[in-house]
Design a protein around this motif. Structure first.
Motif, PDB file in Angstrom:
ATOM      1  N   SER A  89       0.835  -1.182   0.018  1.00 56.65           N
ATOM      2  CA  SER A  89      -0.147  -0.068  -0.011  1.00 56.65           C
ATOM      3  C   SER A  89       0.766   1.362  -0.105  1.00 56.65           C
ATOM      4  CB  SER A  89      -0.831   0.074   1.200  1.00 56.65           C
ATOM      5  OG  SER A  89      -0.098  -0.054   2.395  1.00 56.65           O
ATOM      6  N   ILE A  90       2.131   1.127   0.105  1.00 59.29           N
ATOM      7  CA  ILE A  90       3.161   2.143   0.009  1.00 59.29           C
ATOM      8  C   ILE A  90       2.869   3.102  -0.901  1.00 59.29           C
ATOM      9  CG2 ILE A  90       5.348   2.991  -0.404  1.00 59.29           C
ATOM     10  CD1 ILE A  90       4.812   2.038   2.347  1.00 59.29           C
ATOM     11  N   PRO A  91       2.168   3.007  -2.500  1.00 64.66           N
ATOM     12  CA  PRO A  91       2.097   4.027  -3.293  1.00 64.66           C
ATOM     13  C   PRO A  91       0.922   5.216  -2.892  1.00 64.66           C
ATOM     14  CG  PRO A  91       1.977   1.925  -4.394  1.00 64.66           C
ATOM     15  CD  PRO A  91       2.210   1.593  -2.900  1.00 64.66           C
ATOM     16  N   LEU A  92       0.130   4.838  -1.763  1.00 66.34           N
ATOM     17  CA  LEU A  92      -0.713   5.725  -1.164  1.00 66.34           C
ATOM     18  C   LEU A  92      -0.032   6.860  -0.624  1.00 66.34           C
ATOM     19  CD1 LEU A  92      -3.125   3.241   0.725  1.00 66.34           C
ATOM     20  CD2 LEU A  92      -3.547   4.636  -1.421  1.00 66.34           C
ATOM     21  N   LEU A  93       1.179   6.702  -0.362  1.00 65.07           N
ATOM     22  CA  LEU A  93       2.074   7.866   0.254  1.00 65.07           C
ATOM     23  C   LEU A  93       2.293   8.692  -0.906  1.00 65.07           C
ATOM     24  CD1 LEU A  93       4.451   6.023   2.641  1.00 65.07           C
ATOM     25  CD2 LEU A  93       2.814   7.538   3.375  1.00 65.07           C
ATOM     26  N   ALA A  94       2.138   8.356  -2.028  1.00 63.26           N
ATOM     27  CA  ALA A  94       2.523   9.397  -2.990  1.00 63.26           C
ATOM     28  C   ALA A  94       1.456  10.357  -3.380  1.00 63.26           C
ATOM     29  CB  ALA A  94       2.689   8.777  -4.514  1.00 63.26           C
ATOM     30  N   ALA A  95       1.354  10.891  -4.305  1.00 66.49           N
ATOM     31  CA  ALA A  95       0.465  12.058  -4.297  1.00 66.49           C
ATOM     32  C   ALA A  95      -1.076  11.439  -4.719  1.00 66.49           C
ATOM     33  CB  ALA A  95       0.915  13.268  -5.522  1.00 66.49           C
ATOM     34  N   LEU A  96      -1.954  12.391  -4.715  1.00 61.76           N
ATOM     35  CA  LEU A  96      -3.310  12.219  -4.982  1.00 61.76           C
ATOM     36  C   LEU A  96      -3.411  12.610  -6.586  1.00 61.76           C
ATOM     37  CD1 LEU A  96      -5.430  13.668  -2.101  1.00 61.76           C
ATOM     38  CD2 LEU A  96      -4.436  11.135  -2.407  1.00 61.76           C
ATOM     39  N   ASN A  97      -2.296  13.262  -7.146  1.00 66.84           N
ATOM     40  CA  ASN A  97      -2.390  13.640  -8.622  1.00 66.84           C
ATOM     41  C   ASN A  97      -1.928  12.622  -9.673  1.00 66.84           C
ATOM     42  OD1 ASN A  97      -3.478  16.137  -7.504  1.00 66.84           O
ATOM     43  ND2 ASN A  97      -1.431  16.860  -7.515  1.00 66.84           N
ATOM     44  N   THR A  98      -1.603  11.424  -9.232  1.00 74.11           N
ATOM     45  CA  THR A  98      -0.899  10.535 -10.309  1.00 74.11           C
ATOM     46  C   THR A  98      -2.092  10.010 -11.107  1.00 74.11           C
ATOM     47  OG1 THR A  98       0.445   9.749  -8.592  1.00 74.11           O
ATOM     48  CG2 THR A  98       0.210   8.446 -10.649  1.00 74.11           C
ATOM     49  N   PRO A  99      -1.916  10.436 -12.542  1.00 72.37           N
ATOM     50  CA  PRO A  99      -2.768  10.125 -13.500  1.00 72.37           C
ATOM     51  C   PRO A  99      -3.401   8.709 -13.636  1.00 72.37           C
ATOM     52  CG  PRO A  99      -1.030  11.441 -14.599  1.00 72.37           C
ATOM     53  CD  PRO A  99      -0.649  10.993 -13.146  1.00 72.37           C
ATOM     54  N   LEU A 100      -4.686   8.456 -13.778  1.00 67.57           N
ATOM     55  CA  LEU A 100      -5.034   7.086 -13.596  1.00 67.57           C
ATOM     56  C   LEU A 100      -5.141   6.526 -15.199  1.00 67.57           C
ATOM     57  CD1 LEU A 100      -8.165   7.367 -11.324  1.00 67.57           C
ATOM     58  CD2 LEU A 100      -5.912   6.503 -10.778  1.00 67.57           C
ATOM     59  N   LEU A 101      -4.834   7.006 -16.128  1.00 69.79           N
ATOM     60  CA  LEU A 101      -4.939   6.595 -17.523  1.00 69.79           C
ATOM     61  C   LEU A 101      -3.556   6.078 -17.806  1.00 69.79           C
ATOM     62  CD1 LEU A 101      -6.284   9.900 -19.296  1.00 69.79           C
ATOM     63  CD2 LEU A 101      -7.526   7.749 -18.537  1.00 69.79           C
ATOM     64  N   ALA A 102      -3.731   5.091 -18.592  1.00 70.81           N
ATOM     65  CA  ALA A 102      -2.437   4.276 -19.039  1.00 70.81           C
ATOM     66  C   ALA A 102      -1.522   5.115 -19.417  1.00 70.81           C
ATOM     67  CB  ALA A 102      -2.873   3.115 -19.977  1.00 70.81           C
ATOM     68  N   GLN A 103      -0.128   5.076 -19.296  1.00 69.96           N
ATOM     69  CA  GLN A 103       1.264   5.988 -19.965  1.00 69.96           C
ATOM     70  C   GLN A 103       1.638   4.915 -20.781  1.00 69.96           C
ATOM     71  OE1 GLN A 103       2.438   7.135 -16.117  1.00 69.96           O
ATOM     72  NE2 GLN A 103       1.579   9.141 -16.264  1.00 69.96           N
ATOM     73  N   ASP A 104       2.597   5.682 -21.677  1.00 66.60           N
ATOM     74  CA  ASP A 104       3.673   5.167 -22.490  1.00 66.60           C
ATOM     75  C   ASP A 104       4.869   5.155 -21.481  1.00 66.60           C
ATOM     76  OD1 ASP A 104       5.636   4.025 -23.905  1.00 66.60           O
ATOM     77  OD2 ASP A 104       5.195   5.382 -25.648  1.00 66.60           O
ATOM     78  N   THR A 105       5.383   4.021 -20.990  1.00 73.17           N
ATOM     79  CA  THR A 105       6.251   4.199 -19.853  1.00 73.17           C
ATOM     80  C   THR A 105       7.692   3.497 -20.442  1.00 73.17           C
ATOM     81  OG1 THR A 105       5.896   2.095 -18.849  1.00 73.17           O
ATOM     82  CG2 THR A 105       5.024   4.078 -17.791  1.00 73.17           C
ATOM     83  N   SER A 106       7.833   3.545 -21.724  1.00 75.50           N
ATOM     84  CA  SER A 106       8.873   3.151 -22.612  1.00 75.50           C
ATOM     85  C   SER A 106      10.068   4.132 -22.336  1.00 75.50           C
ATOM     86  CB  SER A 106       8.758   2.804 -24.073  1.00 75.50           C
ATOM     87  OG  SER A 106       8.550   4.134 -24.562  1.00 75.50           O
ATOM     88  N   THR A 107      11.364   3.578 -22.153  1.00 72.73           N
ATOM     89  CA  THR A 107      12.444   4.689 -21.921  1.00 72.73           C
ATOM     90  C   THR A 107      12.605   5.595 -22.905  1.00 72.73           C
ATOM     91  OG1 THR A 107      13.716   2.860 -20.860  1.00 72.73           O
ATOM     92  CG2 THR A 107      14.933   4.820 -21.528  1.00 72.73           C
ATOM     93  N   ALA A 108      12.400   5.585 -24.153  1.00 73.86           N
ATOM     94  CA  ALA A 108      12.313   6.493 -25.175  1.00 73.86           C
ATOM     95  C   ALA A 108      11.215   7.855 -24.771  1.00 73.86           C
ATOM     96  CB  ALA A 108      11.980   5.985 -26.612  1.00 73.86           C
ATOM     97  N   ALA A 109       9.912   7.225 -24.137  1.00 76.16           N
ATOM     98  CA  ALA A 109       9.027   8.096 -23.803  1.00 76.16           C
ATOM     99  C   ALA A 109       9.122   8.885 -22.608  1.00 76.16           C
ATOM    100  CB  ALA A 109       7.717   7.387 -23.820  1.00 76.16           C
ATOM    101  N   VAL A 110       9.833   8.281 -21.434  1.00 77.57           N
ATOM    102  CA  VAL A 110       9.799   8.961 -20.135  1.00 77.57           C
ATOM    103  C   VAL A 110      11.346   9.625 -20.082  1.00 77.57           C
ATOM    104  CG1 VAL A 110       8.390   7.334 -19.301  1.00 77.57           C
ATOM    105  CG2 VAL A 110      10.747   6.692 -19.128  1.00 77.57           C
ATOM    106  N   ASN A 111      12.392   9.400 -20.817  1.00 75.89           N
ATOM    107  CA  ASN A 111      13.603   9.827 -20.873  1.00 75.89           C
ATOM    108  C   ASN A 111      14.358  10.468 -22.162  1.00 75.89           C
ATOM    109  OD1 ASN A 111      16.066  10.628 -19.828  1.00 75.89           O
ATOM    110  ND2 ASN A 111      17.092   8.462 -20.045  1.00 75.89           N
TER     111      ASN A 111
END
Length: 420
Positions: free
Chosen positions: A23-45
């Protein structure tokens, strides 16, 4: 632009944090998008940071040697705890955090040199570090030149706002002005003796304190500064005894605190009698561990966090901190603020869907942690945090009793009118 944060007392259960980290992710923000993201390295870096398909590198830059180690060791411990918890919960955008730690060695040019190494050679995605304002000022041009992101945990004098820094500690209005207002209203203080270590934070803080004291029509009867690492305070203690101020306003830092408070007690100044009363903005539970609680009992401190806070968030945090670092460990204000850094960074990265510094910066304002150990914080557009101000009364066991806290969160104002 002013914001109007709510102050919910929401928290994840202590059981959830102690039994497992799912449940640790609850410690993050309430603003994290719920929509699927492209998390490929090319996209995030897209800017060449040290991000792979599986890992992301960050820097920790604190003094673990020299006179400031007594204060900064707790920050390192807190940052490593947060990172371990984040990794155990799945990391950030599916990547585990790897730490590159450097020692600033209580030397400001060394901080600048190590900051450049972390950003240019190691290409870290974020740095959690510094303690003194001198070290922060030394690294600031490096972070701005190479567009890095620093999470800075220490209460400080304000008068600064950088797009490359998130300030997780208090600025002057949330600590200096609020603390003086409290001691004047609640203790009837009329005269002050200002004492500090000789570098930018104590000098600028006392400049702000003096202006506020004089603005209230009250008197500063003395002002002294001593080099970092200084251990002979008998001369100034004699001056204090002669001047008989209502308040000793102490901003001594690092190892010098051990000598100062022991010599204060040896000179016959009993802080439990409050004649004079001692108010500090630099002595947290981390420093008391070195000073000895018997030498601090009766003093007051203006902070936003004390280990003794009874809220559920904090009890979980303290339990996890002790589990990782030992039952005899203590947790001070800056340590808690350092713990917030990795969580705020995680929240901003996930909100942005990117590790790129410009995207993280744009995503940071409005990030909130409802489960911060201090209770609740929110990132202001000026990169400081909304938070409460508290006054602690030192006990013989090295902890503080909270005797006052603001009803509402205080809006951060690093450039208060008339104090620049």
């Amino acid at each position: 632009m002013s914001e109007d944060p709510k102050t919910p007392q929401m928290s994840i259960s202590r059981r959830a944090l102690l039994v497992g980290v799912a449940s640790i992710p609850l410690l993050a923000a309430l603003n994290t998008p719920l929509l699927a993201q492209d998390t490929s390295t090319a996209a995030v870096n897209t800017t060449g940071l040290a991000v792979t398909d599986d890992t992301v590198k960050v820097g920790i830059l604190h003094s673990v040697t020299g006179t400031m180690a007594i204060s900064e060791t707790g920050s390192v411990q807190a940052e490593k705890l947060a990172i371990e918890q984040i990794n155990a919960s799945g990391g950030i955008l599916g990547r585990k955090i790897e730490v590159i730690q450097e020692d600033g060695a209580s030397d400001w040019p060394t901080f600048a040199e190590k900051a450049k190494k972390l950003l240019v050679e190691d290409k870290v995605a974020a740095v959690f570090g510094c303690w003194t304002s001198a070290s922060r000022k030394a690294v600031l041009p490096v972070f701005e030149q190479y567009n890095g992101m620093l999470y800075y945990p220490t209460f400080y004098e304000g008068l600064e706002q950088s797009p490359n820094v998130i300030y997780t500690g208090q600025e002057a209005t949330q600590q200096i002005l609020a603390g003086i207002d409290w001691v004047v209203k609640e203790k009837g203080a009329k005269s002050f003796y200002l004492l500090g270590s000789d570098y930018i934070w104590p000098r600028t803080s006392n400049k702000i304190a003096r202006k506020h004291i004089e603005k209230l029509g009250l008197e500063v009867v003395g002002e002294e500064y001593y080099p970092l690492g200084h251990t002979q305070f008998n001369s100034v203690i004699n001056k204090i005894k002669l001047k008989k101020p209502d308040v000793i306003y102490a901003i001594v830092v690092g190892g010098s605190n051990v000598a100062f408070y022991k010599q204060l007690k040896a000179a016959g100044i009993d802080m439990t009698k409050e004649k004079p009363l001692l108010l500090t903005i630099s002595v947290t539970e981390d420093e008391i561990l070195g000073i000895g609680g018997e030498n601090m009992v009766g003093a007051y401190a203006a902070m936003k966090y004390f280990q003794s806070l009874p809220n559920e968030n904090n009890m979980s945090f303290v339990a996890e901190f002790k589990k990782m670092w030992g039952d005899n460990i203590v947790i001070g204000d800056v340590t808690q603020a350092a713990y917030l850094g990795p969580w705020l960074w995680k929240a901003a990265v996930e909100k942005a869907g990117s590790f790129d510094i410009d995207n993280v910066r744009a995503a940071s304002p409005g990030i909130e942690l409802t489960t911060a150990p201090e209770g609740y914080v929110k990132v202001h557009e000026n990169h400081h945090l909304w938070s409460k101000t508290r006054i602690g009364h030192a006990r013989a066991d090295g902890q503080y009793d909270v005797v006052y806290e603001t009803t509402d969160l205080m809006e951060p104002d690093p450039f208060p009118e008339g104090y620049q």
